[in-house]
Design an enzyme around this catalytic site. Structure first.
Site, PDB file in Angstrom:
ATOM      1  N   LYS A   1       0.842  -1.201   0.000  1.00 36.69           N
ATOM      2  CA  LYS A   1       0.000   0.000   0.000  1.00 36.69           C
ATOM      3  C   LYS A   1       0.884   1.260   0.000  1.00 36.69           C
ATOM      4  O   LYS A   1       0.690   2.161  -0.820  1.00 36.69           O
ATOM      5  CB  LYS A   1      -0.946  -0.005   1.222  1.00 36.69           C
ATOM      6  CG  LYS A   1      -1.897  -1.200   1.231  1.00 36.69           C
ATOM      7  CD  LYS A   1      -2.833  -1.179   2.415  1.00 36.69           C
ATOM      8  CE  LYS A   1      -2.153  -1.421   3.737  1.00 36.69           C
ATOM      9  NZ  LYS A   1      -1.519  -2.755   3.870  1.00 36.69           N
ATOM     10  N   THR A   2       1.858   1.296   0.905  1.00 31.80           N
ATOM     11  CA  THR A   2       2.763   2.454   0.968  1.00 31.80           C
ATOM     12  C   THR A   2       3.594   2.551  -0.302  1.00 31.80           C
ATOM     13  O   THR A   2       3.880   3.641  -0.789  1.00 31.80           O
ATOM     14  CB  THR A   2       3.687   2.334   2.203  1.00 31.80           C
ATOM     15  OG1 THR A   2       2.865   2.131   3.345  1.00 31.80           O
ATOM     16  CG2 THR A   2       4.537   3.566   2.395  1.00 31.80           C
TER      17      THR A   2
ATOM     18  N   ASP B   1      -1.593   7.043   6.035  1.00 37.46           N
ATOM     19  CA  ASP B   1      -1.521   5.615   6.348  1.00 37.46           C
ATOM     20  C   ASP B   1      -2.455   5.338   7.529  1.00 37.46           C
ATOM     21  O   ASP B   1      -2.713   6.245   8.324  1.00 37.46           O
ATOM     22  CB  ASP B   1      -0.070   5.282   6.718  1.00 37.46           C
ATOM     23  CG  ASP B   1       0.216   3.801   6.626  1.00 37.46           C
ATOM     24  OD1 ASP B   1      -0.650   3.049   6.133  1.00 37.46           O
ATOM     25  OD2 ASP B   1       1.303   3.376   7.048  1.00 37.46           O
TER      26      ASP B   1
ATOM     27  N   THR C   1      -5.714  -1.269   6.835  1.00 36.39           N
ATOM     28  CA  THR C   1      -5.753  -2.726   6.947  1.00 36.39           C
ATOM     29  C   THR C   1      -7.190  -3.162   7.277  1.00 36.39           C
ATOM     30  O   THR C   1      -7.483  -4.335   7.329  1.00 36.39           O
ATOM     31  CB  THR C   1      -4.824  -3.199   8.082  1.00 36.39           C
ATOM     32  OG1 THR C   1      -5.035  -2.364   9.211  1.00 36.39           O
ATOM     33  CG2 THR C   1      -3.362  -3.122   7.670  1.00 36.39           C
TER      34      THR C   1
ATOM     35  N   ARG D   1       6.912  -7.751   2.409  1.00 39.51           N
ATOM     36  CA  ARG D   1       7.723  -7.246   3.527  1.00 39.51           C
ATOM     37  C   ARG D   1       8.383  -8.395   4.273  1.00 39.51           C
ATOM     38  O   ARG D   1       9.556  -8.317   4.647  1.00 39.51           O
ATOM     39  CB  ARG D   1       6.891  -6.394   4.500  1.00 39.51           C
ATOM     40  CG  ARG D   1       7.778  -5.880   5.646  1.00 39.51           C
ATOM     41  CD  ARG D   1       7.094  -4.980   6.643  1.00 39.51           C
ATOM     42  NE  ARG D   1       6.733  -3.731   6.054  1.00 39.51           N
ATOM     43  CZ  ARG D   1       5.514  -3.203   6.153  1.00 39.51           C
ATOM     44  NH1 ARG D   1       4.573  -3.824   6.827  1.00 39.51           N
ATOM     45  NH2 ARG D   1       5.243  -2.062   5.584  1.00 39.51           N
TER      46      ARG D   1
HETATM   47  P1  ADP Z   1       2.076  -1.799   3.338  1.00 38.93           P
HETATM   48  O1  ADP Z   1       2.085  -0.297   3.208  1.00 38.93           O
HETATM   49  O2  ADP Z   1       0.961  -2.458   2.604  1.00 38.93           O
HETATM   50  O3  ADP Z   1       2.174  -2.247   4.772  1.00 38.93           O
HETATM   51  P2  ADP Z   1       4.626  -1.595   1.983  1.00 38.93           P
HETATM   52  O4  ADP Z   1       4.224  -0.868   0.753  1.00 38.93           O
HETATM   53  O5  ADP Z   1       5.321  -0.784   3.050  1.00 38.93           O
HETATM   54  O6  ADP Z   1       3.397  -2.364   2.616  1.00 38.93           O
HETATM   55  O7  ADP Z   1       5.547  -2.828   1.502  1.00 38.93           O
HETATM   56  C1  ADP Z   1       6.559  -3.391   2.326  1.00 38.93           C
HETATM   57  C2  ADP Z   1       7.813  -3.689   1.527  1.00 38.93           C
HETATM   58  O8  ADP Z   1       7.533  -4.741   0.630  1.00 38.93           O
HETATM   59  C3  ADP Z   1       8.288  -2.509   0.656  1.00 38.93           C
HETATM   60  O9  ADP Z   1       9.331  -1.810   1.242  1.00 38.93           O
HETATM   61  C4  ADP Z   1       8.796  -3.153  -0.592  1.00 38.93           C
HETATM   62  O10 ADP Z   1      10.196  -3.357  -0.469  1.00 38.93           O
HETATM   63  C5  ADP Z   1       8.109  -4.489  -0.635  1.00 38.93           C
HETATM   64  N1  ADP Z   1       7.046  -4.504  -1.646  1.00 38.93           N
HETATM   65  C6  ADP Z   1       5.716  -4.341  -1.438  1.00 38.93           C
HETATM   66  N2  ADP Z   1       5.015  -4.491  -2.562  1.00 38.93           N
HETATM   67  C7  ADP Z   1       5.912  -4.753  -3.527  1.00 38.93           C
HETATM   68  C8  ADP Z   1       5.800  -5.019  -4.934  1.00 38.93           C
HETATM   69  N3  ADP Z   1       4.607  -5.051  -5.546  1.00 38.93           N
HETATM   70  N4  ADP Z   1       6.942  -5.260  -5.640  1.00 38.93           N
HETATM   71  C9  ADP Z   1       8.136  -5.247  -5.009  1.00 38.93           C
HETATM   72  N5  ADP Z   1       8.316  -5.014  -3.691  1.00 38.93           N
HETATM   73  C10 ADP Z   1       7.230  -4.771  -2.951  1.00 38.93           C
END
Ligand code: ADP
Length: 344
Positions: free
Chosen positions: A64-65, A109, A158, A217
């Site tokens: 998402k981030t 977020d 989430t 992650r």
């Molecule tokens: P969320 O915000 O959903 O908790 P993040 O966007 O922070 O998750 O993702 C966590 C880590 O996973 C990121 O730092 C990145 O390195 C990796 N990641 C997430 N999605 C992808 C993707 N589609 N392709 C490559 N790496 C990804």
């Protein structure tokens, strides 16, 4: 015109920053979401209008981030980052809104954690790009209507269920991120190994991917640990034998369950005789916050069909008992009707 996004606000989560893709084209998986967002980004660029507000939902660590940081990069606009938990009152949100440049992105977020007053304050900002400020107190109070520059709000949560319908409806696009396949995660592991400057063979990458619960992650965290392990114990090149050894040392099993996941299954099995039992009761017995269980532990166990949710609570499935190496107790046929799984 392309420039680096201006990063402001809460960046606490960015241990991930060195491995995080910078552009949407570097992202792996989530193809349907990617294609829809790409169209919206392209149209916004062509029309020279701000992108519509976007809401991402899904379990933690799925990107998402990453989407929220890649989108402004691709658009060549600024980015401000805030966290719903830190915006306790409308005044906390005002600087973000007044600092937002035309077409820039404000990423919130954990948007489900915004208090109601802040949520309501956001409505006119999202819809008409204006805010109503209250100046002074009591009989001397006056309201001042302030126009904002058109911006894009990207929200991540989430728990979509906790968002109020009026807030949800103000997002033009709502995208759900799902767990990644082993192939997609293997690709992410290989790319991350490359960024970390460590050699990894294809079997080792898919071993890490298989044990990462469909979550990038976790795959990156596991890769970092395996890299430390091989740097300390071997020649620094990651093979599948060393990967298994390293992950076993961390208590991560073949199915990717960690100590907390197994403790969850064991608690239902041992203390509650396989369930059904409420999430709160499990959380209290394990001494962890219920939110952690619901957001971080349960989604993968439910998806793996090791546990099911019934109207009377969580229940281990046969596969769940099997995973623990325990024989399931005989079914009580009278309880069956009440315990039919809930599909959400
Ligand atoms: P969320 O915000 O959903 O908790 P993040 O966007 O922070 O998750 O993702 C966590 C880590 O996973 C990121 O730092 C990145 O390195 C990796 N990641 C997430 N999605 C992808 C993707 N589609 N392709 C490559 N790496 C990804």
């Amino acid at each position: 015109m392309s420039r680096e996004p201006i990063l402001q606000g809460n960046q606490a989560k960015d241990d991930d920053r060195d491995l995080r893709p910078q552009r949407m084209t570097e992202m792996v998986g989530q193809r349907e979401v990617f294609e829809r967002i790409e169209i919206a980004v392209d149209a916004s660029r062509k029309r020279e209008e701000p992108l519509g507000h976007i809401l991402f939902d899904g379990p933690p660590g799925l990107g998402k981030t990453t989407f929220a940081t890649c989108i402004p990069h691709d658009l060549g606009v600024g980015l401000q980052i805030a966290s719903g938990a830190a915006l306790a009152a409308p005044k906390d949100l005002v600087p973000y809104l007044t600092n937002a440049e035309e077409g820039s992105v404000l990423f919130i977020d954990e948007i489900h954690r915004l208090p109601k007053t802040v949520e309501e304050f956001l409505y006119p900002a999202m819809e008409d790009f204006r805010i109503d400020l209250v100046l002074g107190e009591g009989v001397n109070a006056r309201t001042l209507c302030m126009n904002l520059k058109p911006f894009t709000l990207i929200g991540a949560t989430t728990r979509t269920g906790l968002l109020s319908a009026p807030l949800r409806d103000r997002f033009q696009m709502r995208e759900h991120l799902d767990f990644y396949s082993v192939d997609e995660l293997s690709k992410i592991v290989e790319r991350s190994a490359d960024k970390l400057g460590v050699q990894i063979d294809a079997d080792a990458a898919s071993e890490i991917a298989r044990r990462s619960r469909g979550t990038p992650r976790l795959a990156n965290n596991r890769l970092r640990w395996v890299r430390d392990f091989v740097t300390s114990r071997a020649d620094g090149c990651i093979s599948s034998e060393l990967t298994c050894e390293a992950l076993q040392m961390q208590g991560i099993d073949q199915a990717g369950l960690d100590l907390q996941d197994r403790k969850y299954l064991e608690t239902i099995c041992r203390v509650f005789h396989g369930g059904p039992v409420g999430a709160e009761a499990i959380a209290h017995t394990m001494n962890v916050p219920p939110d952690t269980l619901i957001d971080e532990v349960e989604p993968f166990l439910l998806r793996s069909e090791l546990v099911v949710r019934t109207p009377r609570g969580r229940k281990l499935t046969e596969a769940g008992f099997d995973h623990l190496g325990v024989v399931p107790p005989p079914e009580n046929p009278q309880a069956e009707e009440a315990e039919r799984p809930l599909f959400e």
